[in-house]
Design an enzyme around this catalytic site. Structure first.
Site, PDB file in Angstrom:
ATOM      1  N   ALA A 246       0.918  -1.175   0.223  1.00  0.00           N
ATOM      2  CA  ALA A 246       0.221   0.082  -0.337  1.00  0.00           C
ATOM      3  C   ALA A 246       1.032   1.381  -0.191  1.00  0.00           C
ATOM      4  O   ALA A 246       1.770   1.040   0.903  1.00  0.00           O
ATOM      5  CB  ALA A 246      -0.326  -0.177   1.479  1.00  0.00           C
TER       6      ALA A 246
ATOM      7  N   GLY B 162      18.923  -7.511  27.197  1.00  0.00           N
ATOM      8  CA  GLY B 162      17.985  -8.550  27.885  1.00  0.00           C
ATOM      9  C   GLY B 162      16.177  -8.691  28.122  1.00  0.00           C
ATOM     10  O   GLY B 162      15.649  -8.564  29.345  1.00  0.00           O
TER      11      GLY B 162
ATOM     12  N   ASP C 101       0.508  -2.410  17.731  1.00  0.00           N
ATOM     13  CA  ASP C 101       1.880  -1.701  16.926  1.00  0.00           C
ATOM     14  C   ASP C 101       1.871   0.056  17.461  1.00  0.00           C
ATOM     15  O   ASP C 101       2.869   0.697  17.508  1.00  0.00           O
ATOM     16  CB  ASP C 101       2.475  -2.255  16.916  1.00  0.00           C
TER      17      ASP C 101
ATOM     18  N   HIS D  66      -8.666 -28.740  43.325  1.00  0.00           N
ATOM     19  CA  HIS D  66      -7.251 -29.235  43.505  1.00  0.00           C
ATOM     20  C   HIS D  66      -6.952 -30.790  42.677  1.00  0.00           C
ATOM     21  O   HIS D  66      -7.595 -30.589  42.223  1.00  0.00           O
ATOM     22  CB  HIS D  66      -7.550 -29.668  44.819  1.00  0.00           C
TER      23      HIS D  66
END
Length: 466
Positions: free
Chosen positions: A119, A185, A313, A445
């Protein structure tokens, strides 16, 4: 020039945010066109979230096999295992292929027109698409949704090429290096560095900050650092990278005292972060307001130009696929006439390191910065039966809640498999749960989830297993 195509909603970018927006808009009767120059699914599906988790899983299985070849505590004995990394990559690529094919099928099923090409924005209503080997095509729209994602940050003094790679190349190795140096890191560097170490590669991580995962609090990053050292990963903290040596087989680093050292490396992974993808499609023609490197948007993902939207983003932090998906769905519904705003109570973030890390909502320091009087309590996995049966009793679950009404403000966890607890954390914040709500809910549990209940109970002063 081909005849101009007209559509209501035009989406640039077929990643998680873009394709979700396209599907939802089409479901609501909006004529939708999606432009993607590469492969549907974007970075996450093709060279990010999915393939990295596949490689991490393969590495974990190989490490288990190697442990069983030694004197494993479980009593399992196998002969010395080996790995065919080319087959591993083929298996990983197969998963990606199935998922990208599924996205294409869903878009077709819902009537979305997909145009393969690159685009170039002409104005807020018109985009030109360059097809491979064909004439450009123009698309005119009522609404333009930008979902171009992000790209990895490059180091000018250590350009990609040869033995210097990004996460993209690291996820599809043809061979395994003898020694890998990871620059950065953060979560990307540690996820891939850990996987390579478990595949038998010597790994060193260089980080400029004083600890790994510097964007997370020290309590969460400490178990990750400890396990990296147990695995034999070398950590060079508070070190700056200067570049490759003249021979190209080592990384020059400087320690806090200014002393320079060269770390031997036959492959270098640069993982120093990501930046919104704003170049390459003439975005500057729109002169949109920006917030740093990202586009500035409001709580409906509207940009400064009418009927031009930005999600994922491209709209800044947090750069998470699930955030982009939620924003894409919302924009589609607004275009279709629904009233929506992007106001989540919390967005979970997960590091698929070893152990895994989850953060949702406010941590203790953030609550203190806001002047909120809080109760903070942790429950260790060393007191959780299921964690012990998984031989994974490191880590904890931590809850942050208001002192006055006990409303939960945040959760943090570090440990094996804690990514699967994140949905329980998010639900409690979205539903405005109090400590009593979680403490009074019967948890099955034996499960890791019992640590969630016990953390809430401990905050109330009556944990049962610690």
């Amino acid at each position: 020039m081909s005849e101009t195509l007209n559509t209501q909603l035009l989406i640039v970018g077929g990643g998680p945010g873009g394709y979700i927006a396209a599907i939802r808009a089409a479901q609501l009767g909006v004529k939708t066109t999606l432009i993607e120059g590469d492969r549907l699914g974007g970075t996450c599906l093709n060279i990010g979230c999915i393939p990295s988790k596949a490689l991490i899983h393969a590495a974990e299985e190989f490490e288990k096999a190697r442990q069983h070849a030694e004197d494993g505590a479980l009593g399992i004995r196998v002969q010395s295992p080996s790995i065919d990394i080319e087959q591993t990559v083929r298996w990983k690529d197969g998963i990606v292929g199935k998922l990208t094919g599924g996205v294409a099928a869903l878009l077709k099923k819902n009537g979305v027109q997909v145009i393969k090409g690159w685009a170039r924005i002409l104005d807020g209503k018109t985009v030109e698409v360059q097809h491979e080997g064909g004439d450009p095509q123009r698309v005119h729209c009522e609404h333009l949704l930008l979902a171009t994602g992000s790209r990895s940050v490059d180091l000018p003094f250590m350009p990609l090429g040869g033995n210097v790679v990004s996460a993209t190349e690291a996820l599809s190795p043809k061979t395994l290096p003898k020694r890998l140096v990871v620059v950065g890191g953060g979560y990307i560097g540690l996820e891939l560095g850990t996987a390579y170490r478990k595949l038998g590669v010597e790994v060193a991580v260089v980080e400029a900050q004083e600890r790994v995962l510097p964007s997370y609090d020290a309590e969460l990053s400490a178990p990750v650092a400890a396990n990296l050292r147990r695995l034999g990963v070398e950590l060079y903290l508070r070190h700056s990278v200067l570049g490759l040596n003249d021979a190209g087989d080592g990384v020059r680093v400087r320690d806090p005292d200014g002393k320079e050292t060269t770390l031997a490396a036959d492959r270098v992974l640069v993982a120093v972060g990501r930046r919104p993808r704003t170049e390459g499609f003439n975005l500057e023609a729109l002169m949109l307001d920006k917030a740093g490197h990202a586009l500035k948007v409001d709580d409906q993902c509207r940009t400064s130009m009418r009927d031009v939207w930005a999600i994922g983003d491209l709209a800044g932090e947090p750069m998470l696929a699930h955030r982009a998906m939620a924003q894409g769905e919302m924009v589609a519904e607004i275009v279709a006439g629904k009233k929506r705003h992007f106001q989540p109570a919390a967005i979970p973030a997960v590091c698929f390191t070893d152990p895994e890390v989850v953060v949702v909502g406010l941590d203790p320091a953030q609550a203190q910065e806001r002047g909120i009087d809080c109760k903070v309590a942790s429950f260790p996995f060393s007191a959780n039966g299921r964690a012990m049966t998984l031989d994974a009793n490191e880590g904890f679950v931590r809850v942050v809640a208001r002192s006055d009404d006990h409303r939960i403000l945040g959760w943090q966890a570090v440990g094996k498999g804690v990514s699967e607890l994140s949905i329980a954390f998010v639900h409690s914040l979205e539903m405005g749960a109090r400590l009593e709500d979680i403490a009074g809910t019967i948890h099955p549990h034996p499960t890791l989830g019992e640590a969630v209940q016990e953390a809430a109970m401990r905050a109330l002063g009556h944990a049962l297993h610690v």
